[in-house]
Write a protein that holds these residues in place. Sequence first.
Motif, PDB file in Angstrom:
ATOM      1  N   UNK A  61       0.828  -1.209   0.000  1.00 11.51           N
ATOM      2  CA  UNK A  61       0.000   0.000   0.000  1.00 11.51           C
ATOM      3  C   UNK A  61       0.864   1.260   0.000  1.00 11.51           C
ATOM      4  N   UNK A  62       2.024   1.187   0.640  1.00  7.18           N
ATOM      5  CA  UNK A  62       2.913   2.344   0.693  1.00  7.18           C
ATOM      6  C   UNK A  62       3.476   2.714  -0.675  1.00  7.18           C
ATOM      7  N   UNK A  63       3.402   1.787  -1.625  1.00  7.56           N
ATOM      8  CA  UNK A  63       3.890   2.073  -2.974  1.00  7.56           C
ATOM      9  C   UNK A  63       3.054   3.153  -3.658  1.00  7.56           C
ATOM     10  N   UNK A  64       1.830   3.391  -3.155  1.00  6.57           N
ATOM     11  CA  UNK A  64       1.000   4.448  -3.750  1.00  6.57           C
ATOM     12  C   UNK A  64       1.593   5.830  -3.517  1.00  6.57           C
ATOM     13  N   UNK A  65       2.449   5.951  -2.503  1.00 12.91           N
ATOM     14  CA  UNK A  65       3.117   7.235  -2.222  1.00 12.91           C
ATOM     15  C   UNK A  65       4.579   7.190  -2.661  1.00 12.91           C
ATOM     16  N   UNK A  66       4.907   6.249  -3.563  1.00 17.27           N
ATOM     17  CA  UNK A  66       6.288   6.109  -4.042  1.00 17.27           C
ATOM     18  C   UNK A  66       6.668   7.351  -4.844  1.00 17.27           C
ATOM     19  N   UNK A  67       7.920   7.855  -4.725  1.00 15.78           N
ATOM     20  CA  UNK A  67       8.329   9.051  -5.464  1.00 15.78           C
ATOM     21  C   UNK A  67       8.084   8.924  -6.960  1.00 15.78           C
TER      22      UNK A  67
END
Length: 367
Positions: A61-67
Amino acid sequence: MKELGLLERDYPEVVMSVKTSQAIRTVLNNAIETLNILTTGGVIDLKEGAKLEKIIQLKIKRLTTFPATILPPTAEELLRNIPWLENAKDQIHLIKSKAKVLVFDYGDILCAEGEMPRGIHLMVSGLVKLYGSSPGFGHSKDYYDEDVRLGGGKIPFTDYRGSGAILGDVNCLTKQPMEVTIICETLVKTCFISINDLFEAFDAFMEFPSLEYKLWLSIAIRIAVNTLKDNIAYQSWTHNKICSWFSKAYIEDININKKLDIDGNMEDLVLIYGSVEDCQLQQVYYAPCIIPKTTHQIQAIANITKILIVPTAAKKDTKPSANQKLLAMDNAPSLQNAAVHNKGIPGRSSMRIALSDSLTVLRVNDS
């Protein structure tokens, strides 16, 4: 691949972010798959498995805020991460001192079909197109479609390569003419190692595993993985499972007219380069293919013959193998393969189907 390479021409930072994000997602998907196998097999408790899966899902889920952008690697960083140079400081230092960064314009030709190789190109940025005849893998036998044979040619070959790809490695090792023409589709930057410098490095590092051996092993694993993927007997295997299967494999050289006995210590044999003949059945096998389990002795009939051998479990070394790093670096697992459930590994009794400290930067104006 072509579209991604063209996008990299204008937005290299965006493409690097996309590639990195996909690689992370692939690793996490494979982690979930492995966790499920261990849980269903009773190795991990169900409650512990649920907690671990929750942690992995959180990371996904944190990949949605990936640079959205990531700076692409430099030529020196790519050079340090070549599978057959990893962690070998002396070898990396020598190669860096000999390597040059070349810049090519759109339409420039890196090498032409039929000409002798001049060295290895490590793609730093850009996109190139490869076209010509299909790779021969060290034999002159044209075993392609009958229509192609009647037409007097081989199957046309077209492919695209981007950053991180290595071009001309097999031809440099075998000193055989290039089988494809490589032309730049965009502005291209490569890290170039001349064939003379490459063989000078081979002579400088001959202690096993030699630099030449590690380069051949990297190539062999890449070819063998693709060979198993194309074989129906291994269609249910994931990319990671195939890589694990080759983690302890080694290369055997067979000189022309020399024989190799296949015994119970060999689980799988993949012909990587050249051609061999079954001494009992007089059946000829051409690379790349899997040698059938019914074969007990083979004889090399090509000038250069390389076979990747997977030893049986009883013979596999329990220490960490350098092959595992080559597999991890040289074969990035795909999302498609990560979704396939693992099956059992066939045993020997089952039938195997044949099948510089600072780099010199130059501008290349003429191809």
